[in-house]
Design a protein around this motif. Sequence first.
Motif, PDB file in Angstrom:
ATOM      1  N   PRO A   1      -9.602   4.573 -38.751  1.00  0.00           N
ATOM      2  CA  PRO A   1     -10.278   3.768 -39.777  1.00  0.00           C
ATOM      3  C   PRO A   1     -11.643   4.374 -40.089  1.00  0.00           C
ATOM      4  CG  PRO A   1     -10.167   2.593 -37.678  1.00  0.00           C
ATOM      5  CD  PRO A   1      -9.389   3.849 -37.515  1.00  0.00           C
ATOM      6  N   TYR A   2     -12.073   4.219 -41.324  1.00  0.00           N
ATOM      7  CA  TYR A   2     -13.385   4.738 -41.732  1.00  0.00           C
ATOM      8  C   TYR A   2     -14.142   3.641 -42.459  1.00  0.00           C
ATOM      9  CZ  TYR A   2     -10.651   5.596 -45.999  1.00  0.00           C
ATOM     10  OH  TYR A   2      -9.825   5.466 -47.094  1.00  0.00           O
ATOM     11  N   ALA A   3     -15.448   3.785 -42.506  1.00  0.00           N
ATOM     12  CA  ALA A   3     -16.307   2.762 -43.104  1.00  0.00           C
ATOM     13  C   ALA A   3     -15.957   2.543 -44.569  1.00  0.00           C
ATOM     14  CB  ALA A   3     -17.769   3.170 -42.968  1.00  0.00           C
ATOM     15  N   ALA A   4     -15.893   1.304 -44.964  1.00  0.00           N
ATOM     16  CA  ALA A   4     -15.665   0.894 -46.356  1.00  0.00           C
ATOM     17  C   ALA A   4     -14.340   1.416 -46.913  1.00  0.00           C
ATOM     18  CB  ALA A   4     -16.836   1.308 -47.237  1.00  0.00           C
ATOM     19  N   MET A   5     -13.321   1.496 -46.057  1.00  0.00           N
ATOM     20  CA  MET A   5     -11.990   1.868 -46.529  1.00  0.00           C
ATOM     21  C   MET A   5     -11.586   0.870 -47.614  1.00  0.00           C
ATOM     22  SD  MET A   5      -8.446   2.312 -44.386  1.00  0.00           S
ATOM     23  CE  MET A   5      -8.292   0.595 -43.914  1.00  0.00           C
ATOM     24  N   ALA A   6     -11.046   1.384 -48.704  1.00  0.00           N
ATOM     25  CA  ALA A   6     -10.730   0.502 -49.828  1.00  0.00           C
ATOM     26  C   ALA A   6      -9.350   0.808 -50.389  1.00  0.00           C
ATOM     27  CB  ALA A   6     -11.776   0.656 -50.920  1.00  0.00           C
ATOM     28  N   VAL A   7      -8.722  -0.235 -50.909  1.00  0.00           N
ATOM     29  CA  VAL A   7      -7.456  -0.079 -51.616  1.00  0.00           C
ATOM     30  C   VAL A   7      -7.659   0.949 -52.722  1.00  0.00           C
ATOM     31  CG1 VAL A   7      -5.825  -1.262 -53.144  1.00  0.00           C
ATOM     32  CG2 VAL A   7      -6.707  -2.424 -51.096  1.00  0.00           C
ATOM     33  N   GLY A   8      -6.731   1.871 -52.836  1.00  0.00           N
ATOM     34  CA  GLY A   8      -6.817   2.890 -53.870  1.00  0.00           C
ATOM     35  C   GLY A   8      -7.449   4.190 -53.422  1.00  0.00           C
ATOM     36  N   ASP A   9      -8.094   4.202 -52.242  1.00  0.00           N
ATOM     37  CA  ASP A   9      -8.599   5.475 -51.722  1.00  0.00           C
ATOM     38  C   ASP A   9      -7.415   6.424 -51.584  1.00  0.00           C
ATOM     39  OD1 ASP A   9     -11.116   4.363 -51.461  1.00  0.00           O
ATOM     40  OD2 ASP A   9     -11.137   4.371 -49.272  1.00  0.00           O
ATOM     41  N   VAL A  10      -7.605   7.684 -51.937  1.00  0.00           N
ATOM     42  CA  VAL A  10      -6.544   8.675 -51.839  1.00  0.00           C
ATOM     43  C   VAL A  10      -6.833   9.584 -50.652  1.00  0.00           C
ATOM     44  CG1 VAL A  10      -5.362  10.595 -52.987  1.00  0.00           C
ATOM     45  CG2 VAL A  10      -6.084   8.596 -54.305  1.00  0.00           C
ATOM     46  N   ILE A  11      -5.883   9.623 -49.718  1.00  0.00           N
ATOM     47  CA  ILE A  11      -6.007  10.463 -48.527  1.00  0.00           C
ATOM     48  C   ILE A  11      -5.072  11.653 -48.712  1.00  0.00           C
ATOM     49  CG2 ILE A  11      -5.715  10.595 -46.029  1.00  0.00           C
ATOM     50  CD1 ILE A  11      -6.093   7.500 -46.005  1.00  0.00           C
ATOM     51  N   SER A  12      -5.640  12.855 -48.701  1.00  0.00           N
ATOM     52  CA  SER A  12      -4.846  14.079 -48.802  1.00  0.00           C
ATOM     53  C   SER A  12      -4.840  14.740 -47.437  1.00  0.00           C
ATOM     54  CB  SER A  12      -5.443  15.029 -49.841  1.00  0.00           C
ATOM     55  OG  SER A  12      -5.398  14.436 -51.115  1.00  0.00           O
ATOM     56  N   LEU A  13      -3.693  14.713 -46.786  1.00  0.00           N
ATOM     57  CA  LEU A  13      -3.518  15.309 -45.474  1.00  0.00           C
ATOM     58  C   LEU A  13      -3.063  16.746 -45.657  1.00  0.00           C
ATOM     59  CD1 LEU A  13      -3.236  14.835 -42.330  1.00  0.00           C
ATOM     60  CD2 LEU A  13      -0.818  14.422 -42.817  1.00  0.00           C
ATOM     61  N   SER A  14      -3.741  17.667 -45.002  1.00  0.00           N
ATOM     62  CA  SER A  14      -3.337  19.070 -45.040  1.00  0.00           C
ATOM     63  C   SER A  14      -2.592  19.390 -43.753  1.00  0.00           C
ATOM     64  CB  SER A  14      -4.550  19.986 -45.183  1.00  0.00           C
ATOM     65  OG  SER A  14      -4.145  21.346 -45.111  1.00  0.00           O
ATOM     66  N   TRP A  15      -1.307  19.696 -43.869  1.00  0.00           N
ATOM     67  CA  TRP A  15      -0.456  20.034 -42.726  1.00  0.00           C
ATOM     68  C   TRP A  15      -0.188  21.536 -42.800  1.00  0.00           C
ATOM     69  CZ3 TRP A  15       1.390  17.356 -38.574  1.00  0.00           C
ATOM     70  CH2 TRP A  15       2.387  17.982 -37.823  1.00  0.00           C
ATOM     71  N   GLY A  16      -1.023  22.317 -42.142  1.00  0.00           N
ATOM     72  CA  GLY A  16      -0.853  23.766 -42.182  1.00  0.00           C
ATOM     73  C   GLY A  16      -0.950  24.333 -43.581  1.00  0.00           C
ATOM     74  N   GLY A  17      -1.741  23.706 -44.433  1.00  0.00           N
ATOM     75  CA  GLY A  17      -1.931  24.168 -45.798  1.00  0.00           C
ATOM     76  C   GLY A  17      -1.076  23.448 -46.832  1.00  0.00           C
ATOM     77  N   THR A  18      -0.111  22.658 -46.397  1.00  0.00           N
ATOM     78  CA  THR A  18       0.722  21.878 -47.314  1.00  0.00           C
ATOM     79  C   THR A  18       0.157  20.464 -47.398  1.00  0.00           C
ATOM     80  OG1 THR A  18       2.685  23.161 -46.735  1.00  0.00           O
ATOM     81  CG2 THR A  18       3.045  21.010 -47.758  1.00  0.00           C
ATOM     82  N   ALA A  19      -0.041  19.976 -48.607  1.00  0.00           N
ATOM     83  CA  ALA A  19      -0.657  18.658 -48.802  1.00  0.00           C
ATOM     84  C   ALA A  19       0.380  17.540 -48.792  1.00  0.00           C
ATOM     85  CB  ALA A  19      -1.426  18.628 -50.112  1.00  0.00           C
ATOM     86  N   VAL A  20       0.024  16.456 -48.107  1.00  0.00           N
ATOM     87  CA  VAL A  20       0.791  15.208 -48.133  1.00  0.00           C
ATOM     88  C   VAL A  20      -0.210  14.141 -48.567  1.00  0.00           C
ATOM     89  CG1 VAL A  20       2.120  13.539 -46.796  1.00  0.00           C
ATOM     90  CG2 VAL A  20       2.298  15.983 -46.260  1.00  0.00           C
ATOM     91  N   THR A  21       0.043  13.505 -49.717  1.00  0.00           N
ATOM     92  CA  THR A  21      -0.910  12.562 -50.286  1.00  0.00           C
ATOM     93  C   THR A  21      -0.465  11.128 -50.031  1.00  0.00           C
ATOM     94  OG1 THR A  21      -1.438  14.178 -51.992  1.00  0.00           O
ATOM     95  CG2 THR A  21      -2.113  11.927 -52.405  1.00  0.00           C
ATOM     96  N   HIS A  22      -1.455  10.289 -49.726  1.00  0.00           N
ATOM     97  CA  HIS A  22      -1.203   8.878 -49.434  1.00  0.00           C
ATOM     98  C   HIS A  22      -2.312   8.061 -50.088  1.00  0.00           C
ATOM     99  CE1 HIS A  22       0.068   5.431 -46.955  1.00  0.00           C
ATOM    100  NE2 HIS A  22      -1.213   5.152 -46.874  1.00  0.00           N
ATOM    101  N   THR A  23      -1.951   6.976 -50.733  1.00  0.00           N
ATOM    102  CA  THR A  23      -2.943   6.068 -51.316  1.00  0.00           C
ATOM    103  C   THR A  23      -3.014   4.821 -50.451  1.00  0.00           C
ATOM    104  OG1 THR A  23      -2.443   6.894 -53.529  1.00  0.00           O
ATOM    105  CG2 THR A  23      -3.590   4.783 -53.393  1.00  0.00           C
ATOM    106  N   VAL A  24      -4.234   4.385 -50.122  1.00  0.00           N
ATOM    107  CA  VAL A  24      -4.410   3.189 -49.295  1.00  0.00           C
ATOM    108  C   VAL A  24      -3.824   2.005 -50.065  1.00  0.00           C
ATOM    109  CG1 VAL A  24      -6.083   1.652 -48.189  1.00  0.00           C
ATOM    110  CG2 VAL A  24      -6.449   4.133 -48.144  1.00  0.00           C
ATOM    111  N   PRO A  25      -2.827   1.319 -49.464  1.00  0.00           N
ATOM    112  CA  PRO A  25      -2.126   0.243 -50.172  1.00  0.00           C
ATOM    113  C   PRO A  25      -2.890  -1.084 -50.168  1.00  0.00           C
ATOM    114  CG  PRO A  25      -1.188   0.516 -47.998  1.00  0.00           C
ATOM    115  CD  PRO A  25      -2.250   1.582 -48.145  1.00  0.00           C
TER     116      PRO A  25
END
Length: 113
Positions: free
Chosen positions: A35-59
Amino acid sequence: MTEQQLPAPAILDAQGDVLDPESLPTDGVTVQIPPYAAMAVGDVISLSWGGTAVTHTVPDNADEGQPIAIQVPADLIAPAGNGDAIQIHYKVERSAGDSMTSEAVDLALAPQE
C-alpha cells in the motif's frame, strides 16, 4: 510533476529470490504491491516483469492501506529470463499527474529443461 520512491514489490510465489516457472499455478504468478500513501481509485500501476509491462488500474473496491495483487500471466514468466535474473519494479501514475516508481527486485528464474 514529482517523483517519489515506493517500496519494492513482493513476488508471492518465489522461494527467496528464485522462481521456478514449472512449479507455478497455470494462471501465473502473483506480485503484491505494498500500500502507498493516498492510493486512489483509477491510479494506474505499470508492473515491469523483466522489461514486459503488465498494467493494472486500482479498482473501485480497493481498500486503502491494503496491498494490491497483480497477476503476471504464465506465458510472460519463462520468456523473461530462462535461467537468468530479471528485474521487477512498478510505477504508479496518479490522476493528479504525480508518478511514483518503486525500488527493483532481482529475481532468478530457474532454468527450464
